[in-house]
Design a protein around this motif. Structure first.
Motif, PDB file in Angstrom:
ATOM      1  N   SER A   1       1.359 -15.601  13.880  1.00 50.49           N
ATOM      2  CA  SER A   1      -0.057 -15.275  13.820  1.00 50.49           C
ATOM      3  C   SER A   1      -0.255 -14.255  12.709  1.00 50.49           C
ATOM      4  CB  SER A   1      -0.539 -14.698  15.144  1.00 50.49           C
ATOM      5  OG  SER A   1       0.147 -13.497  15.434  1.00 50.49           O
ATOM      6  N   GLY A   2      -1.380 -14.343  12.046  1.00 57.65           N
ATOM      7  CA  GLY A   2      -1.621 -13.448  10.919  1.00 57.65           C
ATOM      8  C   GLY A   2      -1.965 -14.250   9.688  1.00 57.65           C
ATOM      9  N   ARG A   3      -2.817 -13.694   8.861  1.00 53.93           N
ATOM     10  CA  ARG A   3      -3.303 -14.431   7.712  1.00 53.93           C
ATOM     11  C   ARG A   3      -2.395 -14.357   6.507  1.00 53.93           C
ATOM     12  NH1 ARG A   3      -9.092 -11.827   7.050  1.00 53.93           N
ATOM     13  NH2 ARG A   3      -7.845 -10.011   7.571  1.00 53.93           N
ATOM     14  N   THR A   4      -1.320 -13.561   6.608  1.00 54.59           N
ATOM     15  CA  THR A   4      -0.483 -13.355   5.434  1.00 54.59           C
ATOM     16  C   THR A   4       0.888 -14.003   5.573  1.00 54.59           C
ATOM     17  OG1 THR A   4       0.291 -11.244   6.343  1.00 54.59           O
ATOM     18  CG2 THR A   4      -1.627 -11.188   4.873  1.00 54.59           C
ATOM     19  N   PHE A   5       0.961 -15.033   6.406  1.00 51.22           N
ATOM     20  CA  PHE A   5       2.241 -15.703   6.652  1.00 51.22           C
ATOM     21  C   PHE A   5       2.911 -16.122   5.355  1.00 51.22           C
ATOM     22  CE2 PHE A   5       5.347 -18.142   8.873  1.00 51.22           C
ATOM     23  CZ  PHE A   5       5.489 -19.349   8.190  1.00 51.22           C
ATOM     24  N   SER A   6       2.144 -16.688   4.438  1.00 44.26           N
ATOM     25  CA  SER A   6       2.721 -17.226   3.212  1.00 44.26           C
ATOM     26  C   SER A   6       3.250 -16.156   2.271  1.00 44.26           C
ATOM     27  CB  SER A   6       1.699 -18.091   2.476  1.00 44.26           C
ATOM     28  OG  SER A   6       0.571 -17.311   2.131  1.00 44.26           O
ATOM     29  N   SER A   7       2.988 -14.894   2.566  1.00 44.64           N
ATOM     30  CA  SER A   7       3.501 -13.825   1.719  1.00 44.64           C
ATOM     31  C   SER A   7       4.823 -13.264   2.224  1.00 44.64           C
ATOM     32  CB  SER A   7       2.481 -12.684   1.613  1.00 44.64           C
ATOM     33  OG  SER A   7       2.295 -12.049   2.853  1.00 44.64           O
TER      34      SER A   7
END
Length: 120
Positions: free
Chosen positions: A25-31
């Motif tokens: 969960s979290g919007r920055t997974f791809s980072s």
């Protein structure tokens, strides 16, 4: 901040396969670089595999090379570990981890773990 939840563990016979999933969960997974560690009873936690932010680079422990494959789907915020030709010595609790750093990959965030048991 990432919250990681593993699934897919279980009991399998030697030579069998399992696929572990780790949903973030979290919007920055791809980072984040994502990876897997494992801990067998009485042993220290050990590195299993890591995959880079884009999925273009991977690395594996020697003990699992050629048998395990890590992958990720950034659209689904999920990382996978396909485990084939399982051996009894693969028995462990498997933990998903996330780290801003690809190398060294130590894990800034951790899941709760999922048990994998391989019977002989």
């Amino acid at each position: 901040q990432l919250h990681l939840v593993e699934s897919g563990g279980g009991l399998v016979r030697a030579g069998g396969s399992l696929r572990l999933s780790c949903a973030a969960s979290g919007r920055t997974f791809s980072s984040y670089a994502m990876g897997w560690f494992r801990q067998a009873p009485g042993k220290e936690r050990e590195f299993v595999s890591v995959i880079s932010w884009s999925g273009g680079s991977t690395d594996y422990a020697d003990s699992v090379k050629g048998r395990f494959t890590i992958s990720r789907d950034n659209a689904k915020n999920t990382v996978y570990l396909q485990m084939n030709s399982l051996k009894p010595e693969d028995t462990a609790v498997y933990y998903c981890a996330a780290d801003k750093s690809w190398y060294p990959f130590r894990g800034d965030y951790w899941g709760q773990g999922t048990q994998v048991t391989v019977s002989s």
